[in-house]
Structures are given as C-alpha cells and as structure tokens.
Design an enzyme around this catalytic site. Sequence first.
Site, PDB file in Angstrom:
ATOM      1  N   CYS A   1      37.976  50.532  37.132  1.00  0.00           N
ATOM      2  CA  CYS A   1      38.113  49.710  38.337  1.00  0.00           C
ATOM      3  C   CYS A   1      39.467  49.858  39.025  1.00  0.00           C
ATOM      4  O   CYS A   1      39.685  49.289  40.098  1.00  0.00           O
ATOM      5  CB  CYS A   1      37.861  48.244  37.992  1.00  0.00           C
ATOM      6  SG  CYS A   1      36.283  47.991  37.162  1.00  0.00           S
TER       7      CYS A   1
ATOM      8  N   HIS B   1      42.969  41.542  42.094  1.00  0.00           N
ATOM      9  CA  HIS B   1      41.801  42.181  41.484  1.00  0.00           C
ATOM     10  C   HIS B   1      40.682  41.148  41.393  1.00  0.00           C
ATOM     11  O   HIS B   1      39.543  41.458  41.710  1.00  0.00           O
ATOM     12  CB  HIS B   1      42.171  42.734  40.116  1.00  0.00           C
ATOM     13  CG  HIS B   1      41.108  43.575  39.504  1.00  0.00           C
ATOM     14  ND1 HIS B   1      40.558  44.675  40.134  1.00  0.00           N
ATOM     15  CD2 HIS B   1      40.467  43.484  38.305  1.00  0.00           C
ATOM     16  CE1 HIS B   1      39.628  45.228  39.366  1.00  0.00           C
ATOM     17  NE2 HIS B   1      39.552  44.518  38.245  1.00  0.00           N
TER      18      HIS B   1
ATOM     19  N   GLU C   1      45.446  37.771  35.280  1.00  0.00           N
ATOM     20  CA  GLU C   1      46.104  38.202  36.506  1.00  0.00           C
ATOM     21  C   GLU C   1      47.016  37.100  37.054  1.00  0.00           C
ATOM     22  O   GLU C   1      48.091  37.391  37.596  1.00  0.00           O
ATOM     23  CB  GLU C   1      45.075  38.615  37.559  1.00  0.00           C
ATOM     24  CG  GLU C   1      45.708  39.300  38.757  1.00  0.00           C
ATOM     25  CD  GLU C   1      44.696  39.899  39.731  1.00  0.00           C
ATOM     26  OE1 GLU C   1      45.138  40.584  40.665  1.00  0.00           O
ATOM     27  OE2 GLU C   1      43.482  39.676  39.554  1.00  0.00           O
TER      28      GLU C   1
ATOM     29  N   LYS D   1      36.681  39.979  46.541  1.00  0.00           N
ATOM     30  CA  LYS D   1      35.471  40.194  45.731  1.00  0.00           C
ATOM     31  C   LYS D   1      34.549  38.968  45.783  1.00  0.00           C
ATOM     32  O   LYS D   1      33.377  39.063  45.421  1.00  0.00           O
ATOM     33  CB  LYS D   1      35.843  40.512  44.291  1.00  0.00           C
ATOM     34  CG  LYS D   1      36.424  41.911  44.088  1.00  0.00           C
ATOM     35  CD  LYS D   1      36.680  42.185  42.613  1.00  0.00           C
ATOM     36  CE  LYS D   1      37.247  43.577  42.380  1.00  0.00           C
ATOM     37  NZ  LYS D   1      38.652  43.709  42.827  1.00  0.00           N
TER      38      LYS D   1
ATOM     39  N   HIS E   1      32.086  43.267  43.140  1.00  0.00           N
ATOM     40  CA  HIS E   1      33.032  44.214  42.540  1.00  0.00           C
ATOM     41  C   HIS E   1      32.524  45.641  42.749  1.00  0.00           C
ATOM     42  O   HIS E   1      31.509  46.033  42.193  1.00  0.00           O
ATOM     43  CB  HIS E   1      33.178  43.909  41.048  1.00  0.00           C
ATOM     44  CG  HIS E   1      34.312  44.625  40.387  1.00  0.00           C
ATOM     45  ND1 HIS E   1      35.016  45.655  40.979  1.00  0.00           N
ATOM     46  CD2 HIS E   1      34.889  44.446  39.151  1.00  0.00           C
ATOM     47  CE1 HIS E   1      35.947  46.083  40.156  1.00  0.00           C
ATOM     48  NE2 HIS E   1      35.894  45.353  39.044  1.00  0.00           N
TER      49      HIS E   1
ATOM     50  N   PHE F   1      38.978  48.742  33.064  1.00  0.00           N
ATOM     51  CA  PHE F   1      38.666  48.937  31.648  1.00  0.00           C
ATOM     52  C   PHE F   1      39.522  50.092  31.120  1.00  0.00           C
ATOM     53  O   PHE F   1      39.766  51.087  31.809  1.00  0.00           O
ATOM     54  CB  PHE F   1      37.192  49.286  31.457  1.00  0.00           C
ATOM     55  CG  PHE F   1      36.247  48.114  31.535  1.00  0.00           C
ATOM     56  CD1 PHE F   1      36.696  46.831  31.752  1.00  0.00           C
ATOM     57  CD2 PHE F   1      34.880  48.312  31.386  1.00  0.00           C
ATOM     58  CE1 PHE F   1      35.816  45.755  31.815  1.00  0.00           C
ATOM     59  CE2 PHE F   1      33.989  47.250  31.447  1.00  0.00           C
ATOM     60  CZ  PHE F   1      34.457  45.975  31.666  1.00  0.00           C
TER      61      PHE F   1
END
Length: 413
Positions: free
Chosen positions: A164, A303, A314, A335, A340, A399
């Site tokens: 991502c 994010h 975050e 998002k 996403h 990830f």
Amino acid sequence: MEKRRVVITGMGAVTPLGLNLADSWAAVKRGECGIGPITLYDPAGQKVSLAAEVKNFDPTAFLDKKEARKLDRCVQFALSAADQAVASAGLLMEQEDAGRCAVFFASGIGGFTTIQAECLKGAEKGYDRVSPFFIPMVIANMAAGNIAIRHGFGGMCTCPVTACASGTNAVGDAFRHIRDGYAEVALAGGTEASITPLAMGGFTSLHALHTGDDPACASVPFDARRSGFVMGEGAGALLLEEYEHAVRRGATILAEVAGYGVSCDAHHITAPLPDGSGAARAMTLALADGGVSPEQVGYINAHGTSTPLNDAGETAAVKLAFGEHAAKLAVSSTKSMTGHLLGAAGAVEAAFTAMALREDFLPATIHYEQPDPACDLDVVPNTGRMARVQYAMSNSLGFGGHNASILLKKWED
C-alpha cells in the site's frame, strides 16, 4: 551536486468518485462516498459485500477494442490516468528528449482480474489453454511499460512494489530521479484493480476488510467503530518536471514536491509498530529532506485505512514526528470516500493533496461519529474546510512494514 527543484505540471486519476481528476476532486470537496454493493461479481456466499468500484469505466473510450482486451483492468486504469496527466501538462514529446523522460508507475498486486479469470479457465480447460497474453497482463510492471510505450518515454521505467506504499514510493522515487539530475520529466503514479472474489477472500481471511453492508459505516478512519478497510480500485498519475524545464516550456505549475522520506518498521508482515516509530521516521525524513520544520506543515492526507491498528499507530506516528504541533495539524483520510486503492492509494492521495494546496481546501474524513482516544487528532470530521496551507504531507504505510511520506509545497507565482 546541487539538488534541483521538482514541480508537478499535470495530474490524472480514475477513482471510485470519478473517471478523471476534476470529477474525483469535486466529489471529494462535496464529501461524497464512492462505496457501494459489489457489482463486478456476485458476492453471495462471501462475507464482504461492499467495495469502492470505479463506475462506468469504458476502456474503448481511449483504447482500440482489440488492444483493450490484451490489457488487465489495472493497466487500463493506469493508461487513462497517465493520458490525463500528460494532456493536462501540455507535454509534447516531439519537443522532448525521450531518453530524459522516465516512468515510475506502481502496482501493489498487478493484474489480479486476469489472474482470477485465467486460473479458472486453466482449471476447467487445461493450463496450456490460458491466454497467450496471460503473463504480460498480470505482471506488476506492465502498467509502467505500457505507459512508456504509449507516450514514448525512453528513460528509466520502473515499478515499485511495496504493497500500500507503492504509489507514494513511485512519486517519491521519481522526485529523487529528477532532483538528482537523471531526467527532466517523469510520469509517476500507481494503479490497482483487485475487486475479485479471490482477492477479497484473501483479505477477508486476514481479517483486514469491513464485513458490514452499510456504506456509511464501512470506511470510517479514526472512528471508534472502525473494523477494517474497504477495497477500492483505480489509478493516479502525476507528471513531475525539473523546475527550469517546466518554466522554459511555459507549463502551469500545480505544486512543488519538497521532500520525501521512507522507512521500514522491520516488525511484522501486516501489523505496524504500535508506537508509530517507523512511520514517524518516514515523516521526519521527509521534513528534513525538504528543510521544513514541523510547524510549517498544515495538513496531512493520512494513510487512514479504517483498521484498528493502522489508525492508532498512525496517530502515534504523527505525534512523534510533529510533537506539540500535532494538535494543530489537520489530518484527514480521503479513504473514507474512496476506500483503499492499495498500490494506487498513494498516487491518488498525492493528487488530492496537491489539489488541497492549490485550492486552499482540506478534505474531510466523512462518516465520522465516535471519537477514539487513541486517534485524537483533528481529523477534519465530516465537512471539508477552507484553509490556506503552505506545506502538506501525504502518508502511505504498506504490508511488510513499508512507510513512505511525501511533502508538497503550495505553488505561488
């Protein structure tokens, strides 16, 4: 070597909110939600029934029908976004040195739509019967390769694959490539099209996806109700140029890329460091790269995936990187509207961040209802706001522990 300035002169997007950047950004400003019931396949029998699909996309609007059949949906998205970016920049390749024009175009997964279809065909008819275009349709670098072919960019052509974080890495790597003198022009971005039964099943098994059926409660970043992300799809593209090159050809400058920071949590394949130190390091490096103090930044496009671990981690990262200034920062997640987009997320969000600077408008985190003490930032709840900001940051966390942050500066003639 003196570091050169890098600016954005063109942008394009295909998102769940619109088939181009103008429509997508207008929807962001209205606070629209692009999430709805899955229509690309029948989700009956699976736990997840919602996704953020690109609507009414017709690749034959810009591709020959025969050519379109040889390209995975993710590559089709990428070509559309790249075409938009080149057109909006007014770039004429006959006036450029093609060897000084690069492509950095990412995908986290590649041609998943084709993988699913051809695996089923192979199981039914024999694997020697799969499409002769199977391999060039599924490998992750084919969006980059096809963009280079279509637009005649003969410089470096590459595809960051960092889950991502891929889209942000593509933009940041392109920025460095131009800044350090290797190219004058670069098409940078990311693309993804993974709304398929197999991909959705895999993320469901990871307990990563929201499983409810109400779009208004599905992607709720920083909200105490968050329970997983919503799969989206699309592409974003930015045309980056060396500043003097852009000036010489009379290009309209949309924003400046001021800094870029990357790090790795080196912690876990899917879970971020709970204290946010890895992501904070990427943000701090981006600030240092741009020679910018934390107090100069007014907005972060987070994010913000709407997963319990990401949003809390975050938040901790922003506090580590920005200190006391974190309480004064606007930190929203688009998002909440797009879902996403995986490898495309960072590129689309970079474009949204550039538009936020250009139009003095900070996007909202929509559908925000229940504050979470672990996410106690100014998340621009529910309604966007007018605000003049000089510097803005966009974060992507992937990830594998990949963290990437880019710092953009408002362009003022």
